[in-house]
Design a protein around this motif. Structure first.
Motif, short mmCIF file in Angstrom:
data_model
loop_
_atom_site.label_atom_id
_atom_site.label_comp_id
_atom_site.label_asym_id
_atom_site.label_seq_id
_atom_site.Cartn_x
_atom_site.Cartn_y
_atom_site.Cartn_z
N SER A 86 0.84 -1.19 0.00
CA SER A 86 0.00 0.00 0.00
C SER A 86 0.89 1.25 0.00
O SER A 86 2.08 1.19 0.27
CB SER A 86 -0.90 0.01 1.24
OG SER A 86 -0.13 0.21 2.40
N ARG A 87 0.29 2.36 -0.29
CA ARG A 87 1.05 3.61 -0.30
C ARG A 87 1.60 3.92 1.09
O ARG A 87 2.71 4.43 1.22
CB ARG A 87 0.17 4.75 -0.80
CG ARG A 87 -0.17 4.62 -2.25
CD ARG A 87 -1.01 5.76 -2.71
NE ARG A 87 -1.34 5.58 -4.12
CZ ARG A 87 -2.01 6.45 -4.83
NH1 ARG A 87 -2.43 7.56 -4.28
NH2 ARG A 87 -2.28 6.20 -6.10
N PHE A 88 0.83 3.58 2.11
CA PHE A 88 1.28 3.81 3.48
C PHE A 88 2.50 2.93 3.78
O PHE A 88 3.47 3.40 4.38
CB PHE A 88 0.15 3.52 4.46
CG PHE A 88 0.53 3.74 5.90
CD1 PHE A 88 0.75 5.03 6.37
CD2 PHE A 88 0.67 2.69 6.77
CE1 PHE A 88 1.11 5.25 7.68
CE2 PHE A 88 1.03 2.90 8.08
CZ PHE A 88 1.25 4.18 8.55
N GLN A 89 2.46 1.66 3.38
CA GLN A 89 3.60 0.78 3.60
C GLN A 89 4.83 1.28 2.85
O GLN A 89 5.94 1.27 3.39
CB GLN A 89 3.27 -0.64 3.15
CG GLN A 89 2.32 -1.36 4.06
CD GLN A 89 1.92 -2.72 3.50
OE1 GLN A 89 1.84 -2.89 2.30
NE2 GLN A 89 1.67 -3.66 4.39
N THR A 90 4.66 1.72 1.63
CA THR A 90 5.78 2.24 0.85
C THR A 90 6.36 3.49 1.52
O THR A 90 7.59 3.63 1.61
CB THR A 90 5.32 2.57 -0.57
OG1 THR A 90 4.72 1.42 -1.15
CG2 THR A 90 6.49 3.02 -1.44
N LEU A 91 5.50 4.36 2.02
CA LEU A 91 5.95 5.56 2.70
C LEU A 91 6.75 5.21 3.95
O LEU A 91 7.83 5.76 4.20
CB LEU A 91 4.76 6.45 3.06
CG LEU A 91 5.07 7.72 3.85
CD1 LEU A 91 5.89 8.69 3.00
CD2 LEU A 91 3.80 8.36 4.32
N CYS A 92 6.23 4.26 4.74
CA CYS A 92 6.93 3.86 5.95
C CYS A 92 8.27 3.21 5.65
O CYS A 92 9.26 3.46 6.33
CB CYS A 92 6.06 2.91 6.78
SG CYS A 92 4.65 3.73 7.54
N THR A 93 8.32 2.36 4.63
CA THR A 93 9.56 1.71 4.24
C THR A 93 10.58 2.75 3.78
O THR A 93 11.76 2.68 4.15
CB THR A 93 9.31 0.68 3.13
OG1 THR A 93 8.32 -0.24 3.58
CG2 THR A 93 10.57 -0.07 2.77
N THR A 94 10.14 3.71 3.01
CA THR A 94 11.02 4.77 2.54
C THR A 94 11.55 5.61 3.69
O THR A 94 12.73 6.00 3.71
CB THR A 94 10.28 5.67 1.53
OG1 THR A 94 9.75 4.88 0.49
CG2 THR A 94 11.20 6.73 0.95
N ALA A 95 10.71 5.84 4.70
CA ALA A 95 11.12 6.64 5.85
C ALA A 95 11.95 5.83 6.85
O ALA A 95 12.47 6.40 7.79
CB ALA A 95 9.89 7.21 6.55
N GLY A 96 12.05 4.52 6.64
CA GLY A 96 12.87 3.70 7.52
C GLY A 96 12.12 3.05 8.67
O GLY A 96 12.72 2.50 9.58
N PHE A 97 10.80 3.12 8.66
CA PHE A 97 10.00 2.48 9.70
C PHE A 97 9.69 1.06 9.31
O PHE A 97 9.53 0.73 8.13
CB PHE A 97 8.69 3.24 9.95
CG PHE A 97 8.91 4.63 10.46
CD1 PHE A 97 9.36 4.85 11.74
CD2 PHE A 97 8.63 5.73 9.66
CE1 PHE A 97 9.55 6.13 12.21
CE2 PHE A 97 8.81 7.01 10.11
CZ PHE A 97 9.29 7.22 11.40
N THR A 98 9.55 0.20 10.29
CA THR A 98 9.21 -1.21 10.06
C THR A 98 7.76 -1.44 10.47
O THR A 98 7.37 -1.10 11.59
CB THR A 98 10.14 -2.14 10.86
OG1 THR A 98 11.48 -1.79 10.57
CG2 THR A 98 9.88 -3.58 10.48
N ILE A 99 6.99 -2.04 9.59
CA ILE A 99 5.59 -2.37 9.88
C ILE A 99 5.50 -3.86 10.10
O ILE A 99 5.96 -4.65 9.28
CB ILE A 99 4.68 -1.96 8.72
CG1 ILE A 99 4.77 -0.46 8.48
CG2 ILE A 99 3.24 -2.37 9.01
CD1 ILE A 99 3.97 0.00 7.30
N VAL A 100 4.92 -4.23 11.21
CA VAL A 100 4.79 -5.65 11.53
C VAL A 100 3.39 -6.11 11.25
O VAL A 100 2.44 -5.45 11.37
CB VAL A 100 5.14 -5.92 13.01
CG1 VAL A 100 4.94 -7.38 13.33
CG2 VAL A 100 6.55 -5.47 13.28
#
Length: 100
Positions: A86-100
């Motif tokens: 999702s766009r949110f996942q891509t944004l978080c990955t780009t910002a360096g955050f990990t989504i579990v």
């Protein structure tokens, strides 16, 4: 151009579609459309293999079970990368955050 009677029916139906009651009823239908589409495309629900209401009903029940099992398997499979991020996942990955 439509004949006058058909035009009036069409206009009346379009006005009905603006009401809250119609939109609530349609939301229920819209929610099931994806499920029906998946059953038709992936599990061959469009054509009955058997004749007779009882046998056709059994086929529909088994097809629904297959669809549910397929959805459960897709939901459980965490290694599959078939879903697009999702766009949110891509944004978080780009910002360096990990989504579990």
């Amino acid at each position: 151009m439509l004949p006058r009677a058909l035009h009036e029916i069409q206009m009346r139906n379009r006005l009905d579609q603006q009401t809250e009651q119609w939109q609530r009823r349609y939301a229920i239908r819209a929610g099931i459309e994806a499920t029906l589409s998946q059953c038709v495309r992936a599990h061959g629900l469009r054509r009955a293999r058997y004749r007779g209401l009882a046998r056709t009903h059994v086929q529909h029940v088994l097809t629904a079970m297959a669809c549910n099992l397929s959805r459960l398997a897709d939901w459980q499979d965490t290694t599959s990368s078939t879903r697009r991020a999702s766009r949110f996942q891509t944004l978080c990955t780009t910002a360096g955050f990990t989504i579990v």
